[in-house]
Structure formats: structure tokens, C-alpha cells
Design a protein around this motif. Sequence first.
Motif, short mmCIF file in Angstrom:
data_model
loop_
_atom_site.label_atom_id
_atom_site.label_comp_id
_atom_site.label_asym_id
_atom_site.label_seq_id
_atom_site.Cartn_x
_atom_site.Cartn_y
_atom_site.Cartn_z
N TYR A 1 2.40 3.42 7.24
CA TYR A 1 2.70 4.04 8.53
C TYR A 1 1.57 3.80 9.52
CZ TYR A 1 6.41 6.78 6.22
OH TYR A 1 7.54 7.18 5.55
N PHE A 2 0.35 3.91 9.03
CA PHE A 2 -0.83 3.72 9.87
C PHE A 2 -0.86 2.29 10.42
CE2 PHE A 2 -5.36 2.75 10.46
CZ PHE A 2 -5.79 3.84 11.20
N MET A 3 -0.59 1.32 9.55
CA MET A 3 -0.54 -0.08 9.98
C MET A 3 0.51 -0.28 11.07
SD MET A 3 -0.75 -1.64 6.12
CE MET A 3 -0.18 -3.28 6.59
N GLY A 4 1.68 0.31 10.85
CA GLY A 4 2.75 0.16 11.82
C GLY A 4 2.46 0.86 13.13
N ALA A 5 1.82 2.04 13.05
CA ALA A 5 1.53 2.80 14.27
C ALA A 5 0.59 2.05 15.20
CB ALA A 5 0.93 4.16 13.90
N LEU A 6 -0.29 1.25 14.64
CA LEU A 6 -1.19 0.45 15.48
C LEU A 6 -0.67 -0.96 15.71
CD1 LEU A 6 -4.71 1.46 14.05
CD2 LEU A 6 -3.57 2.31 16.09
N GLY A 7 0.04 -1.51 14.73
CA GLY A 7 0.47 -2.90 14.84
C GLY A 7 1.67 -3.12 15.74
N TYR B 1 0.83 -1.20 0.00
CA TYR B 1 0.00 0.00 0.00
C TYR B 1 0.87 1.25 0.00
CZ TYR B 1 -3.69 -3.26 1.28
OH TYR B 1 -4.56 -4.31 1.28
N PRO B 2 0.27 2.41 -0.36
CA PRO B 2 1.01 3.66 -0.27
C PRO B 2 1.51 3.93 1.15
CG PRO B 2 -0.95 3.96 -1.60
CD PRO B 2 -1.05 2.59 -0.99
N VAL B 3 2.46 4.85 1.25
CA VAL B 3 3.26 4.99 2.47
C VAL B 3 2.43 5.34 3.70
CG1 VAL B 3 5.02 6.46 3.55
CG2 VAL B 3 5.40 5.53 1.27
N LEU B 4 1.49 6.25 3.59
CA LEU B 4 0.75 6.66 4.78
C LEU B 4 -0.07 5.52 5.34
CD1 LEU B 4 0.50 9.17 6.52
CD2 LEU B 4 -1.61 9.74 5.28
N THR B 5 -0.60 4.67 4.49
CA THR B 5 -1.31 3.49 4.97
C THR B 5 -0.35 2.54 5.67
OG1 THR B 5 -3.00 3.64 3.25
CG2 THR B 5 -2.69 1.50 4.29
N THR C 1 -18.60 -3.19 4.52
CA THR C 1 -17.19 -3.08 4.10
C THR C 1 -16.37 -2.04 4.87
OG1 THR C 1 -17.69 -1.45 2.37
CG2 THR C 1 -17.85 -3.77 1.76
N ALA C 2 -16.89 -1.47 5.94
CA ALA C 2 -16.22 -0.35 6.60
C ALA C 2 -14.79 -0.65 7.01
CB ALA C 2 -17.03 0.09 7.83
N THR C 3 -14.52 -1.87 7.49
CA THR C 3 -13.16 -2.20 7.94
C THR C 3 -12.58 -3.39 7.18
OG1 THR C 3 -13.98 -3.66 9.72
CG2 THR C 3 -13.65 -1.33 10.26
N VAL C 4 -13.02 -3.58 5.95
CA VAL C 4 -12.40 -4.61 5.12
C VAL C 4 -10.95 -4.25 4.83
CG1 VAL C 4 -12.42 -5.67 2.82
CG2 VAL C 4 -14.53 -5.49 4.14
N ASN C 5 -10.68 -2.96 4.71
CA ASN C 5 -9.33 -2.47 4.47
C ASN C 5 -9.20 -1.11 5.15
OD1 ASN C 5 -6.92 -1.39 2.70
ND2 ASN C 5 -7.07 -3.55 2.18
N TRP C 6 -8.14 -0.39 4.85
CA TRP C 6 -7.87 0.89 5.52
C TRP C 6 -8.38 2.09 4.72
CZ3 TRP C 6 -4.47 -3.24 5.60
CH2 TRP C 6 -4.14 -3.73 6.87
N ASP C 7 -9.40 1.90 3.92
CA ASP C 7 -9.84 2.95 3.01
C ASP C 7 -10.34 4.20 3.74
OD1 ASP C 7 -10.08 1.71 -0.02
OD2 ASP C 7 -10.20 0.22 1.56
#
Length: 500
Positions: A126-132, A120-124, A193-199
Motif C-alpha cells: 500500500y505504501f509503495m502504491g500511495a507514493l508510486g 512484500y506484506p500488504v502495508l508495504t 542502508t536507510a533507503t535500500v528498502n522500505w524497512d
Amino acid sequence: MSTKSTRGIDDAGVPDHPSRSDGFVRGVSGLIGGPLGDHAVALDRPVGRDRHFWTAARIVLALVCLTLALHWVQKSPCQDGAWTNNVQYTRFCYTDVLALYYAEGLNEGKVPYRDHPVEYPVLTGYFMGALGLPVHALGRDDPGLNQGMWFYNANALVLGALAVATAAVLLALRRRRPWDAALFALAPALLLTATVNWDFLAIGLAAFGLLAWARRRPALAGLLLGLGGAAKLWPLFLFWPILLLAIRGSRLRAAFTAIGAGALALLVVNLPTALLYPKNWGRFLELNTERPIDWGTLWYIGRYLDGKVGGSGGTGPFEWLNANIPVLNNLSYALFILACVGVAVLALAAPRRPRLAQLAFLVVAAFLIFSKVWSQQFVLWLLPLAVLARPKWGAFLAWQLAEVAYFAAFYGELLGASTGRPVFPEGVFVLAATLRLTTVVILCVLIVREILRPEQDAVRSTYADDPDAGVIDGAPDAPWLRRHHPPGSTVDPTPAPATT
């Protein structure tokens, strides 16, 4: 006697009542007594203007929260990560958020892009890492902790907050029409589909970007849209309708300010990762370049018609494109660019300047229609734009029903692929994909019709011009365009005074 311009005042006019103004809602309201009466107590006044707590805005926000709570329940069978017996497909609860916690190495403490390429693009990323990564740290201290469940719920909480914030933006943009946001709050696509992905990370940023533009803050608008583009690509497409309307309204400075701020935000977010980890950073671009025709797209429908997907062994042009990915890519890009050119012609040649949301919906919809990838949750991209562009229930619900049919057929296809036993004939899934495509095209046609016949535009029946247009709202057309339009077709720069 007093004179006062009402331009830019979005909460002082007569509010819209859907049971009176929307034909579909008026018909359905007959089941519960008919349209709102002349002496009924209105709930759609701005907060603080009456004694009632349950204003329209608060009802809409409560409905969004209810829909998201039901979505969380719907996804609950998958939250433990123990996806045995294909429960993620039989219970319709699959989510990339949980699956990619393990696939992206977050459960091992891998830092996105530094230790692992992210799709995914960078900000997504970063978002995954910030929570994961904090969840992984908790898991090290407590080996019995279900890290996947904690990660999913943390994401569901933040993404849900962004969905509520998006609804709040819709309400802020339509203070005279608060019930329009109920389309978003009650959308079946949001439920499924709200949380199927990080959209919703990109959707929330794009929504606030549109709000900043409407509030005449182009630099902030560009910054937010650029950040949205750093999370998912599509918010960057919104700069095109902004530029087109700025050309028509002679407000190029504001448009270039927004575009420049967006480019700066995109550069600041991407450049460090691109320089430090170029190979891992480029995984998103590489994957999108290499991917063949994906399920449910226009091209997939074409492959089925070729006879290849259905197993007949036939060949045809779409099957050839699937085997020649560079040609497929170029054709997809070319069709999207042609669609953007068509939007430009429409924006400049329409008898009255189109609204920003109308053009934005057309551009994003064109991208999905011609893209070789159309994932189930991409419907969320169009959802707030549809509310702003054409807040009418009939066609909107038809589109949503088609999305629900596609959602069910898609999971049946996934289950069949996983077990090797088709749940239903391939044609059922193709039919569902065709219905989804058709309803989006119909929405585009209806929006184009209302651009060409602005008297049919529901939003213009409430607002003098375009409440989303910011510095362009109420501006006269550029002199070189006024020569090509008949008198009265453009916005009068000096509105007639109102008598009180």
C-alpha cells in the motif's frame, strides 16, 4: 521532610554522561581532554530546563538528519535510474526502492495486488502504491519527468522522516540517557542502508508501539505493532517478550489487550486484499516458502564450508538443505522457536526480571541468525533495539564495523555476479558474513550476561526498573515466581521513600 516515589519519573533523575559511565567513551574522551568535569555545563537536560538551545536531544536529532543527508548523497549516483556500467554496484548505491518502481509495474500505473503481485506484506505494498501512483500520474502529464527519481526521493523523504521519528522515540524512552540515541544517529548502518528498502515503515511503527507500551497504553501499542507486522513480519515477534514479562509481572490483561489489538490490526489490513486478490496477496508467503539459501546467512556459510559455493563441486548437509527447501524451512523455523523457548526460560528464571528491550533484541536477532534470508538492510531492525537493550559503544561499534565490511563485500559479490569476473575470492565474502553473524551473536551473549548480572546493565544504573515496561515497570514478580528467587532479587512493590 517529604516522601516521594521516583518510579515512572524519567526526566527528574541524574542524567547519564557517557564519558563517565561508558568505558569505551571514557577512553576515547582522553583525546579531547577527558571525561565531562564536575562543573561543566550539561547539555542533556530536558528541553526548556535551561537557556541552551543545543540540548543533547536536539544534537542527536541534528546528527540523525546529517546522517540521512549523507545517505542521500551516497545514493545520489543511482537516483536517475540510468544504471550503466554497473554503477549501482561500483558506487554502492543500489536501492530496491528505485528498482522495484519498475519491477512492480508502478511506472505503468499498476495498483499493487489488484494488477500485480507484490513480494512484500500488504502495508508495504500500500505504501509503495500511495507514493508510486501519484508519481505515475505526474509522469503522464509530463513525459519528460524522471518518474523513478521522483519516486525514490518521495520515499527517501518519508522514510527519512520515519527514521528521525524513531530517534525521537529513543529519546523519549531514555530521557535520563539522551546520548544513548547517538548510537542510532551515528550508526554506519543507518548511513549505508536507510533507503535500500522500505524497512523504516515497520521500524517506525514498531518504535511508536514500544513507546505506547511504555506509556501504559497497551491497546495502542498492539495496534501499532500489528500495523508494523503488516509492513514487515518482525514487529509481531515483539509480542513474545511482552507476554513473557507480563506473565512474570502478573500483568496478563495488558499483554492480551496488546496482542488482541495487534491481531485485529493485522486482520483489518490484510483481509480485504486477501479476499479480493488471494493469489496476488499470497505472493509474499509463496516467495518466502520457495526461496533457497540466500547470500550471507548462516546456511550460506555452511554451503561454503560444504565446498559447493566455492566451486569445488563438493556436497554436504547444507547443500542438501538448499536442494530440499521444505526441510530447510522447517529447520529454520524450529531453531527460531527453540531460541524463543530459550528466551522464555531466561525471562522467567533470571534473578531479576529482564528489561523488555533486552528480550526484544534477543528474539529479533535469533530470527535473523537462523533465517535463510538476511538482506543487507535487515541490520536496521536491530539498530533501535540495540540502543535500548545495551547502550554501550564498544561492542556496538564492533558490530557496526562488521556490518560495513559485509556491505562492501556484498557489493563486490554483486558486481562479480553481474560481470562474471569475481572481484575477490569467495572466501572474503564468507568471512565478512561470518564476522557479521559473530558480532550479532556476541551482542546476544553480552545482553544475556547483563540479564543474569543486572548490576552490569547500564540502563538499570540510571532507572529503578525498566523504563520501557509500561504497566510492568516496578511491578513485583508473580507470587509463584517469587518462591523460586532469593530475597531481594525482584522489584520491591513499595519503594523506599526518598528524603529531601
